[in-house]
Write an enzyme that holds these catalytic residues in place. Structure first.
Site: not given
Ligand code: ZN
Length: 499
Positions: A263-264, A267, A293
């Protein structure tokens, strides 16, 4: 100063200086959560306060305002230059319209709010926290009024995270999404297809971190321009050539660190994909939290929870004890279990969105004056039963679970769900262009996908408002239907639901 070009390059130089200082403050924030010795908190607070004052001085410098006014009236700007001036104007307005006293008052209340929330949550005592929330709402209304949005305070905060977004635009999207998701989640809960809990696929923290590093490097995170560290709550900060992400370990759930990392890294890939030479301007800045997101959720769920991904990575898992690595199918089923929970951050891919819809409904009704703070626990529980099918037995599992409101952060929640919708709509477009993407993944090759995102999303920076960017890239306005189709197909097959 005469020509437009001279004015414009002076503006860029000022924005670059401002961005350099802001990034130093962000780096100190990263350091606070990763490295800072406990005894240094006071010294750090002083450093941060001095730096914040200097940043504000540059951001609110009247000369900056004069340059932008002169550029706007001079005309002759390219569309990229107009986007830069418009975005800088938004920031300048924010920096100059909020009185310094108000900014200090809000910061002090946010700090008090965090501690009051932590205590109220531990004691499951909403009544003790309610006055804090009342003050936050009042501060939020004042802030909107300073910014000229007294009539639509909630929109003012939505716009802060996602330029141009309004509650009126979100409402029909979320209503349509909920109408499709609630029956899907019920059908899954009532099905016979649920699998047993996964066995541990990885051992020690060292092994977990190593695996996280391998996976994130393989999907394209550039460790020459980034880092992976540990912190209490996972996050990603920085941009361009210095992007830093963190993970944590969860006892009994060794894949939780992996999904934080992916997830990170989503980003991080976005921030690494922004043009470094355009740092500090709209052309080198992300398009807002919803698009951000969409990137993290796409890598985490659409890629990281796919069969192709696990065909490559399952043989690389090293479960402790006998048994060897799982098959790709075992890993795929283990990471795609759906189980409704009261807690947002523990929610699966299907029910997560319902947690967000609940928060959006409550925030917008609060700001419209249809709800009082004292009503929140009862309304929360009632909507939780209707949307998620579970009723909290304590406020700790209900209205007190999230940190956001304790710091006065309103209007942030919708970005998570919009991000899922955007990811799904992009994904349909991507699959149409590259039908055998799963075969790329099964070979451990993620370059085509990353390159497409670089060209279509990352390179756009903040030239367009988020919903306009989605329309331009996919050819259609944002709709919940791609997300409903994706979830319905994936989980219909996993849980053997009747079509
Ligand atoms: Zn996030």
């Amino acid at each position: 100063m005469s020509s437009t070009e001279t004015l414009y390059s002076d503006l860029i130089a000022r924005l670059r200086r401002l961005q350099a200082l802001e990034s130093v403050a962000e780096l100190l924030g990263w350091d606070d959560q990763v490295n800072l010795p406990p005894g240094a908190a006071g010294q750090r607070a002083e450093q941060q306060a001095v730096l914040a004052g200097t940043v504000h001085g540059l951001a609110a410098d009247p000369v900056l305002g004069e340059r932008m006014a002169a550029l706007t009236s001079a005309g002759g700007l390219s569309s990229d230059q107009r986007a830069v001036v418009a975005e800088a104007g938004r920031d300048f307005e924010r920096a100059t319209k909020l009185p310094a006293d108000f900014v200090r008052e809000k910061a002090a209340h946010s700090s008090r709010g965090y501690h009051a929330w932590a205590k109220a949550r531990a004691d499951s005592d909403f009544a003790g926290y309610a006055p804090i929330l009342e003050t936050h709402l009042e501060l939020a209304r004042r802030e909107a009024a300073y910014l000229g949005q007294a009539d639509n305070p909630y929109d003012c905060f939505l716009d802060l995270h996602d330029p141009g977004l309004t509650a009126a635009a979100i409402e029909p999207l979320f209503a349509e999404l909920a109408a499709g998701l609630v029956p899907l989640a019920r059908a899954i809960a009532g099905s016979a297809g649920a699998d047993a809990p996964p066995r541990a696929f990885l051992g020690s923290h060292e092994e977990q971190k190593e695996f996280c590093r391998d996976v994130t490097a393989r999907i394209g995170f550039d460790y020459n321009r980034g880092r992976l560290d540990l912190s209490l709550h996972p996050f990603c900060s920085g941009s361009g050539d210095d992007v830093r992400m963190t993970i944590r370990f969860t006892a009994g759930d060794p894949l939780s660190s992996l999904y934080s990392a992916v997830h990170e890294a989503g980003h991080g890939l976005y921030e690494q994909g922004l043009a470094p030479e355009r740092r500090g301007t709209a052309l080198g800045r992300n398009a807002g939290m919803a698009v951000h997101e969409s990137q993290s959720r796409m890598w985490e769920n659409f890629v990281g929870r796919s069969r192709g991904f696990w065909r490559f990575f399952a043989p690389r898992l090293r479960p402790p004890g006998p048994g060897g690595p799982p098959s790709a199918e075992e890993a795929y089923r283990a990471v795609n279990r759906v189980k409704p929970t009261l807690i947002r951050v523990e929610a699966d891919e299907v029910t997560y969105n319902l947690h967000i819809i609940l928060r959006f409904e409550i925030e917008s009704r609060l700001f419209r004056g249809e709800l009082a703070v004292a009503d929140l626990p009862a309304v929360w529980n009632e909507r939780s039963a209707a949307l998620i099918g579970l009723t909290p037995s304590t406020d700790r599992e209900g209205v007190l679970q999230d940190v956001h409101w304790s710091g006065g952060a309103f209007g942030y929640f919708p970005s998570y769900c919009l991000g899922n919708m955007i990811a799904a709509q992009l994904w349909e477009k991507i699959e149409g262009l590259r039908p055998d993407l799963a075969e790329d993944f099964a070979r451990g090759d993620f370059r085509w996908l990353l390159q497409w995102l670089r060209e279509n999303i990352h390179a756009a920076g903040r030239r367009h408002p988020p919903l306009e960017l989605v329309r331009r890239v996919t050819g259609r306005p944002l709709s919940p239907q791609p997300l409903l189709r994706y979830l319905g197909k994936k989980y219909g097959e996993l849980y053997r639901l009747a079509r």
